[in-house]
Design an enzyme around this catalytic site. Structure first.
Site, short mmCIF file in Angstrom:
data_model
loop_
_atom_site.label_atom_id
_atom_site.label_comp_id
_atom_site.label_asym_id
_atom_site.label_seq_id
_atom_site.Cartn_x
_atom_site.Cartn_y
_atom_site.Cartn_z
N THR B 503 1.74 1.92 2.42
CA THR B 503 2.14 2.75 3.56
C THR B 503 2.48 1.82 4.73
OG1 THR B 503 0.79 4.53 2.70
CG2 THR B 503 1.50 4.76 4.95
N HIS B 504 3.36 0.90 4.46
CA HIS B 504 3.83 -0.02 5.48
C HIS B 504 5.33 0.18 5.67
CE1 HIS B 504 0.32 -2.82 4.06
NE2 HIS B 504 -0.12 -1.74 4.66
N ASN B 505 5.69 1.32 6.21
CA ASN B 505 7.09 1.62 6.49
C ASN B 505 7.38 1.09 7.90
OD1 ASN B 505 5.47 4.08 5.30
ND2 ASN B 505 7.41 4.03 4.21
#
Lengths: 250, 574
Positions: B503-505
Site C-alpha cells: 500500500t505504497h501508492n
C-alpha cells in the site's frame, strides 16, 4: 508383509501420539473432533467452595444459515479433499469448515457487501480482477449445482457418493477449468472454496471452524496471545493456543 | 450538485482527512493558535476498539479497518488502450478508513528516503550521463535536498518515538533514534550473520513499534510493544505502535482549537479566482451538504482522494499523458515487491508466529545509488530485509515450488513448513513514466455519483530488471542463511491488481522547484492556488526502495511550517 503391517501400525501410533501431544487433548485415547468436538467447554463455573468446575453445553452453532443439507454435505466432502485429515491432524470436515463457509455465506462476505458491485459489467484482463455480477452466495449455488452435474456426467453418481479419487478428479476438472460453464469460472469457484477452506481451518473458532483450535494445534500456532515479549528472542517453543474467547473473561 | 444547504462560519484552516499528515498539520497549527477543523469521512477510532483485534479473518481478510469499496473504489488499466475497470475487491493494496486513516493499520517501518532520491535526476546524470534515463522515464528532482529535510525527519521520529540504530550506509543524522532498536530474534540474527559474511551492512529496521516506554516532546507517553504479531491491517491495543490517534491528534485536541468532524466526506474544494474559499462536504449520517469556508485548505487524504478532489474541483492543471504537460495526476508510482526469496529449513523451527510490524533486519547495499549501475539496465534499487511481522496461519501457507495447491501433499507440506519457512524480501523503488498517471474515470462513480479515480499503470523493463536483480541478491543471502531449499526466480510479470503487494501508492500532486513540472512547491503549497496545501505521498515525484511513511511525516512537518509562514506573509513561499 507382517513386518510391514507392524511398521505401519507403529508409524500410525507414533504420528497419532504426535498429534495428541501437539493438541494436548485426548478423550479415551481419541483425538477430539467430529461429533465429540461439538461438546465444547462452555463456561468455567466456580462453585460455592471456590472450586472450578467445567460446564459442558451443546454447541448450537452447528446448524445451517444458508446451505441446503445436500449442499452442506457436498461442501463437507469437497473441502475435506482440499484439506484432508492426515497424520498431522483433522481435515476440513472435523475442523467444521463447512459450517464456517455456510455461516460466512449468510453474511457480508456472501453478499459481497463491502465490495464494488455497481454496473456496468465488462469482461476484463485477468490482472483487473473479478468483474462478474454474481455474489459469492450465488456463485456457491451455481458452483455446487455444476459440481453435481459434472459428477453425474462423468461417473453417473452424486458427488457425495463418489469415492475419494473420483471426487478429486471432479474437483481437479474445476480447478483446471476443464469443465465448460457459461455462468461462472470453474477455477474461480474452486479457488474461492480453497481459500475459504483455509480460512475455516485457521480462523478463530469464534467463526465455527478451527474446531477446538485443532487447526492451530496442528501447526503449533499459539492463536491469540497478548504478548510474546518473553519468547520473541528465544528459539522456537510450542505454546498452548488461546482464542479470542479467552480475552473476554467470562 | 444541489445548491448549498448550510454554510458554516469561516475557520482559519480546514483539513481534509485526519491521518498522519492531517494529524501532524493539526497539531502543529493549533499549537500556534490557529483554529482548525478536521473533516474525516470515517468514524472515530480509539485504542479500546482493538480489544478483539487478534482476529486474522476479520481484520486481515475481511478488511475491518479498510475503506468500504461498495461506496468508493478506484478503476485500473494497464495502458491507455484498455478499458479501465473497477477494483471490485481488495488485492494489490488496501485503503485505510476512519480516524487515523492508513496510519492506524500500518506496520511502523519508518525510513528516511535517501539523499539520492531527492536529487535523483541530477545525480543520475552526473554519474552515468543523460542516456542512462530511458526516454519516457519522468524522474525529476524534488526541489528539496536531504539536508534541508533532515530536521523534519528528526521531528517526525521524535514525535513517533522511532526505535532504531544507525544505518551503516545511511545519511547523516542530527540525533540518534529516540529509542533503542527492538529485540532481535534467531531468524533475524541468522540474516545478520549471513549478510555480514557477504560483506553487506545489516541493521535493525527503524520501528514505529516502541522498543521501550517513551514520552515524546509533546508529552505523550506510550507503552512498549509486546510483539503480539498483529500490526499490519490491525490497530494496536497497547498504543505501542505509533499512529495518529495516540500521538498527534490528542495534542491538537488538547489545545481546544481542533474540531474533528467524523462522517464528513469532502466532495469539492470551493474556489474563487485562483484561491480556495473552503470545502463542500456531506454529513454521511444525514446526507446533508455543508459548506465549510476557510482561509487555508489542506488536503491530507490518501493519494487517490487528494488527486480526485483537485480534478473534481478544477484546481491545478490536469496532466496530459500525450503531451506530458499539466501536473495533477502526473508521476503515479508504486513499489516493486517481487524481488524476494523464500527458503525452507528442514532442521530448524522458528518462532515466526511472534513478531511486530516493523521488526526486521535490513540492508541498503543495493538501494538507491549505493552500488554501481553502469552495467545494469535499471536505476535505483531497493532495501533488502528479513521481516518478523508474525506469520498468521490463514495467509501463510508457503510450500516449496512444485507442491500442489490443495490436497494431501499440500496439507502435509503447509503444516510441515509452517514454522520452517523464512523469506528475505526486496522492496524495490518505482520510477515514474510518462504514461503512468491518475485521472477521473469516464464511467464508474462513487456513492454520490462522482467519478472514481482511474489508475493507468504497468511494470516496465526497469521494474523487471530491478526485480530480477533484487531476487538474485535475496537468494544469495537466503543460501548463506543455510536454507535447505530456496525457491527459484519468478518473472515479475505484468502489474496485477488482484494480489497484495504494497500500500505504497505515490504521486499525482508532485513537488518540485519548477511550476511547469510540479504541482506543489517544497512546502506542499500549490503553485496554482496559494492557499491550498496538498500533503502526503502524493508529493513524491517517484517512490524509493523504502516504506513511505517516514518521508510523508517529514513533508507534513515541512508543510505545517509553510502554512504558518503563509498565514503571516501570504503569497507563494520561497
Amino acid at each position: 508383509m507382517a513386518e510391514n503391517a507392524n511398521q505401519q501400525e507403529k508409524n500410525e501410533s507414533l504420528t497419532r501420539r504426535r498429534f495428541l501431544k501437539n493438541s494436548g487433548i485426548a478423550i479415551g485415547g481419541l483425538a477430539v473432533g467430529g461429533a465429540l468436538g461439538s461438546l465444547i467447554p462452555f463456561k468455567d463455573k466456580t462453585d460455592k467452595d471456590g472450586v472450578k468446575t467445567e460446564q459442558k453445553a451443546e454447541n448450537y452453532n452447528l446448524a445451517l444459515m444458508f446451505f441446503t443439507q445436500q449442499q452442506f454435505r457436498m461442501v463437507e466432502a469437497a473441502t475435506e479433499r482440499i484439506f484432508p485429515a492426515d497424520d498431522n491432524g483433522p481435515g476440513a470436515k472435523d475442523l467444521g469448515v463447512a459450517y464456517f463457509i455456510d455461516h460466512q455465506l449468510s453474511g457480508d462476505w456472501g453478499f459481497n457487501a463491502r465490495e464494488y458491485m455497481q454496473p456496468p459489467f465488462f469482461k476484463g484482463e485477468k490482472v483487473q480482477g473479478y468483474q462478474g455480477r454474481l455474489r459469492r452466495r450465488e456463485i456457491f449455488d451455481i458452483g455446487l449445482r455444476e459440481l453435481q452435474n459434472h459428477s453425474l456426467k462423468k461417473f453417473e453418481k452424486n458427488f457425495i457418493d463418489l469415492d475419494e479419487e473420483q471426487q478429486i478428479e471432479v474437483l481437479t476438472d474445476f480447478a483446471e477449468d476443464k469443465v465448460q460453464l457459461t455462468t461462472i469460472s470453474p477455477s474461480g469457484f474452486f479457488n474461492m472454496m480453497r481459500t475459504a477452506t483455509l480460512e475455516g481451518a485457521y480462523s478463530d473458532p469464534l467463526y465455527s471452524g478451527n474446531r477446538n483450535m485443532d487447526g492451530w494445534k496442528m501447526r503449533n500456532y499459539p492463536g491469540s496471545q497478548m504478548a510474546y515479549t518473553d519468547v520473541i528472542d528465544q528459539e522456537f517453543k510450542v505454546i498452548a493456543p488461546k482464542s479470542l474467547k479467552d480475552h473476554l473473561g467470562h | 450538485m444541489k445548491s448549498v444547504a448550510k454554510k458554516l462560519p469561516k475557520v482559519d484552516v480546514v483539513i481534509v482527512g485526519v491521518g498522519w499528515a492531517g494529524g501532524i498539520i493539526a497539531a502543529e497549527l493549533t499549537k500556534q493558535g490557529l483554529n482548525c477543523v478536521g473533516l474525516e469521512r470515517g468514524k472515530e477510532r480509539k485504542t479500546e476498539d482493538y480489544f478483539m483485534v487478534h482476529d486474522e479473518l476479520r481484520y486481515a481478510l475481511r478488511y475491518e479497518l479498510m475503506q468500504d469499496l461498495s461506496k468508493e473504489t478506484i478503476t485500473f488499466r494497464g495502458n491507455e488502450k484498455l478499458r479501465a475497470l473497477p477494483m471490485r475487491q481488495y488485492g494489490s493494496f488496501i485503503l485505510g478508513d476512519n480516524l487515523g486513516g492508513s496510519g492506524v493499520h500500518w506496520n511502523g517501518q519508518t525510513y528516511r528516503f535517501l539523499p539520492y532520491d531527492f536529487e535523483i535526476r541530477s545525480k543520475t546524470i552526473e554519474r552515468y550521463g543523460e542516456k542512462k534515463i530511458p526516454k519516457d522515464m519522468t524522474i525529476q528532482d524534488w526541489g528539496i535536498t536531504y539536508d534541508e529535510l533532515e530536521p523534519y525527519f528528526d521531528k517526525f521520529e521524535k514525535m513517533a518515538g522511532i526505535s532504531g540504530e544507525e544505518n551503516p550506509l545511511g545519511p547523516k543524522r542530527s540525533s540518534p533514534y529516540p529509542t533503542p532498536p527492538m529485540k532481535t530474534t534467531p531468524a533475524l540474527e541468522k540474516f545478520r550473520k549471513a549478510a555480514t559474511n557477504l560483506k553487506l551492512h545489516p541493521y535493525n529496521r527503524p520501528s514505529g513499534n516502541l522498543s521501550e516506554a517513551y514520552t515524546n516532546p509533546d508529552g505523550v507517553s506510550r507503552a512498549a510493544c509486546q510483539y503480539c504479531a498483529y500490526c499490519e491491517r490491525f490497530g494496536c491495543e497497547y498504543g505501542a505502535k505509533a499512529d495518529p490517534v495516540v500521538t498527534v491528534i490528542p495534542v491538537a485536541k488538547k489545545t481546544g482549537k481542533f474540531e474533528i468532524r467524523t462522517h464528513s466526506n469532502v466532495r469539492r474544494v470551493l474556489k474563487s479566482g485562483n484561491k480556495a474559499t473552503g470545502v463542500m462536504y456531506i454529513d454521511t449520517t444525514t446526507g446533508e451538504e455543508i459548506e465549510q469556508p476557510a482561509d487555508i485548505v489542506v488536503l491530507t487524504s490518501y493519494v487517490f482522494n487528494n488527486v480526485r478532489l483537485l480534478l473534481q474541483s478544477g484546481i491545478g492543471r490536469p496532466y496530459n499523458p500525450n503531451s506530458g504537460t499539466g501536473v495533477i495526476g502526473k508521476n503515479y508510482a508504486y513499489q516493486v515487491q517481487k524481488g524476494s526469496a523464500t527458503g525452507f529449513f528442514e532442521k530448524e523451527e522458528f518462532n515466526t508466529f511472534a513478531g511486530a510490524g516493523a521488526l526486521g533486519m535490513v540492508l541498503d547495499d543495493y538501494n538507491g545509488d549505493n552500488f554501481d549501475h553502469t552495467k545494469l539496465n535499471f536505476i535505483h534499487g531497493g532495501s533488502i530485509a528479513i521481516s518478523q511481522t508474525g506469520l498468521r496461519p490463514i495467509s501463510n501457507n508457503k510450500v516449496p515450488k512444485g507442491t500442489p495447491t490443495w490436497g494431501k501433499e499440500f496439507k502435509a507440506n503447509s503444516v510441515k513448513y509452517a514454522n520452517r519457512m523464512l523469506s528475505v524480501g526486496g522492496q524495490g523503488a518505482s520510477m515514474p513514466f510518462k504514461h503512468h498517471y491518475l485521472d477521473l474515470d469516464p464511467t464508474y462513480k462513487d456513492e454520490f455519483g462522482d467519478p472514481l479515480v482511474r489508475i493507468t499503470f504497468d511494470f516496465e523493463e526497469q521494474d523487471r530488471q530491478l526485480a530480477k536483480y533484487l531476487n538474485e541478491r535475496c537468494i544469495e543471502i537466503m543460501k548463506e542463511m543455510g536454507a535447505d531449499l530456496v525457491d527459484p526466480f519468478e518473472e515479475l510479470g505484468p502489474y496485477d491488481i488482484t494480489t497484495y503487494q504494497s500500500t505504497h501508492n505515490t504521486g499525482g500532486v508532485i513537488m518540485g522547484a519548477d511550476p511547469d513540472a510540479s504541482a506543489v512547491n517544497n512546502y506542499m503549497q500549490m503553485w496554482d492556488a496559494e492557499n491550498v496545501f496538498v500533503v502526503g505521498a502524493t508529493a513524491f515525484p517517484h517512490n524509493s526502495g523504502y516504506n513511505p511513511t517516514g518521508t510523508v511525516g517529514a513533508l507534513a512537518y515541512r508543510a505545517a511550517e509553510g502554512i504558518l509562514s503563509y498565514r503571516d506573509k501570504g503569497g507563494i513561499l520561497a
